[in-house]
Structures are given as C-alpha cells and as structure tokens.
Design a protein around this motif. Sequence first.
Motif, short mmCIF file in Angstrom:
data_model
loop_
_atom_site.label_atom_id
_atom_site.label_comp_id
_atom_site.label_asym_id
_atom_site.label_seq_id
_atom_site.Cartn_x
_atom_site.Cartn_y
_atom_site.Cartn_z
N THR A 55 0.85 -1.19 0.00
CA THR A 55 0.00 0.00 0.00
C THR A 55 0.89 1.24 0.00
N HIS A 56 0.56 2.19 -0.87
CA HIS A 56 1.20 3.50 -0.87
C HIS A 56 0.41 4.39 0.09
N ILE A 57 1.11 5.12 0.94
CA ILE A 57 0.45 6.04 1.88
C ILE A 57 1.06 7.42 1.67
N PHE A 58 0.21 8.41 1.51
CA PHE A 58 0.65 9.78 1.28
C PHE A 58 0.15 10.67 2.41
N LYS A 59 1.09 11.25 3.15
CA LYS A 59 0.76 12.12 4.28
C LYS A 59 1.26 13.52 3.96
N LYS A 60 0.32 14.45 3.83
CA LYS A 60 0.70 15.85 3.59
C LYS A 60 1.10 16.48 4.93
N THR A 61 2.14 17.30 4.89
CA THR A 61 2.58 18.03 6.07
C THR A 61 2.65 19.52 5.72
N ASP A 62 2.82 20.35 6.72
CA ASP A 62 2.92 21.80 6.50
C ASP A 62 4.17 22.17 5.71
N THR A 63 5.19 21.30 5.74
CA THR A 63 6.44 21.60 5.05
C THR A 63 6.71 20.65 3.88
N GLY A 64 5.72 19.89 3.47
CA GLY A 64 5.89 18.96 2.34
C GLY A 64 5.03 17.73 2.49
N GLY A 65 5.69 16.60 2.76
CA GLY A 65 4.91 15.39 2.92
C GLY A 65 5.77 14.16 3.10
N ILE A 66 5.09 13.05 3.39
CA ILE A 66 5.75 11.77 3.59
C ILE A 66 5.06 10.75 2.68
N GLN A 67 5.87 10.10 1.86
CA GLN A 67 5.40 9.06 0.95
C GLN A 67 5.91 7.74 1.52
N GLU A 68 4.99 6.85 1.84
CA GLU A 68 5.35 5.59 2.48
C GLU A 68 4.81 4.44 1.65
N VAL A 69 5.57 3.35 1.57
CA VAL A 69 5.08 2.12 0.96
C VAL A 69 5.31 1.01 1.98
N VAL A 70 4.24 0.29 2.30
CA VAL A 70 4.31 -0.78 3.29
C VAL A 70 3.65 -2.04 2.74
N VAL A 71 4.06 -3.18 3.31
CA VAL A 71 3.46 -4.45 2.92
C VAL A 71 2.14 -4.64 3.67
N LYS A 72 1.25 -5.40 3.09
CA LYS A 72 -0.01 -5.73 3.75
C LYS A 72 0.18 -6.87 4.75
N ASP A 73 1.18 -7.72 4.50
CA ASP A 73 1.50 -8.84 5.39
C ASP A 73 2.90 -8.61 5.95
N ALA A 74 3.00 -8.33 7.24
CA ALA A 74 4.28 -8.01 7.88
C ALA A 74 5.32 -9.12 7.75
N ASN A 75 4.90 -10.33 7.44
CA ASN A 75 5.84 -11.45 7.27
C ASN A 75 6.44 -11.51 5.86
N ASN A 76 6.02 -10.63 4.99
CA ASN A 76 6.46 -10.64 3.60
C ASN A 76 7.79 -9.89 3.46
N THR A 77 8.85 -10.49 3.96
CA THR A 77 10.16 -9.83 4.01
C THR A 77 10.75 -9.57 2.63
N SER A 78 10.42 -10.39 1.65
CA SER A 78 10.97 -10.16 0.31
C SER A 78 10.41 -8.87 -0.28
N GLN A 79 9.12 -8.63 -0.07
CA GLN A 79 8.52 -7.38 -0.55
C GLN A 79 9.06 -6.17 0.22
N ILE A 80 9.29 -6.33 1.51
CA ILE A 80 9.86 -5.24 2.32
C ILE A 80 11.22 -4.84 1.76
N SER A 81 12.04 -5.83 1.44
CA SER A 81 13.36 -5.55 0.86
C SER A 81 13.25 -4.82 -0.47
N LEU A 82 12.33 -5.25 -1.32
CA LEU A 82 12.14 -4.60 -2.61
C LEU A 82 11.66 -3.16 -2.46
N ILE A 83 10.75 -2.93 -1.52
CA ILE A 83 10.26 -1.58 -1.25
C ILE A 83 11.42 -0.69 -0.83
#
Length: 167
Positions: A55-83
């Motif tokens: 999942t892509h998560i976009f958080k707007k802030t007063d000084t810009g923002g934070i773009q986050e990509v996280v796995v849906k399954d915390a055990n999916n270490t291969s996807q975490i590495s790729l992210i």
Amino acid sequence: MKKNTLLILLFFIILVAGVSGVYLYNTHQASLTARQAMIHQKGATVMPFNLNQTTHIFKKTDTGGIQEVVVKDANNTSQISLIRMHLQMEAQLFQKGDFQDPAKLHGGNMPGLQALSNGASQIKIVYEDVPNGGQITYTTSNTSLVTSIHTWFDAQLSDHGTDAMGM
C-alpha cells in the motif's frame, strides 16, 4: 397558463441537467477506473514490488509530505526488501531532480512533477526504513513547492486508487 408553461419548462431543464450530471459522473468514474487499472498494470515496469501486496500512503505536512510504501502482510520480508531498495534509489534520484520514474508511470504532465523536478535543490528528500517498508520525507520552506508536493500526492492517490491511501 403562462405560469404553468414556465414551470413545465423549468422542470424539463432540471431533469435534463440532472440526467446529464449523472451521465458525466459515470463517464468520469469509468475513465478513472480504467486509468487506475492501467497504472496498476504498468506499475511493475517502474516498481519492483508487487502492488497487490503493498500500500502506498501519502501524508501531507505543512512543510511537504511523507510518501510511504508498506506491505499488507508483515511477514512478507521479500517485498519489504524490494520496497526499501526502490525507495532508497528513488530518493537519491529525486534529490537530483530526476523524476523520470513517476513520469514513466503517470505521464510527464503529471500535476506537480515539473515543479518538483525544477525545485529539487530547495527540497530536502530523505529516505528511511519503517517497520513494514520504507518512506521518503519531502521538506521545504518554499510554500509553492509544498503545494506542488501536495498536488503530486493527490495525483498519485487518484492514479493508484485502492493501491493507495491518504492521511
């Protein structure tokens, strides 16, 4: 008699406007859904991780923002590495003003993209690991660039559809 004719005419004008509005809304939704499906399919050409598993998560802030990509399954270490690998590389490219990957995926005329490319030297772009993926933080004191970051986030939210969420 004149009053009744005017009422009937007004009724038909409202009816036609309502039907036209519903048609335009449905046409827009179909176009948006088709674009989101295209972005989802084309995502693999730019991003090494699986959009179905992240999942892509976009958080707007007063000084810009934070773009986050996280796995849906915390055990999916291969996807975490790729992210993490991908976001680290993107942060380095973005800091140099190189936004070619988002342009490849979303199009070169993506809202906010040109301003971010031109103003990259005024934006602090930092990658960090997060527990289930990675994130890029964008910080600037230039209010015009803050607006461009927010506009760019909105465009990504729209294009990614159910693959993304805003905060």
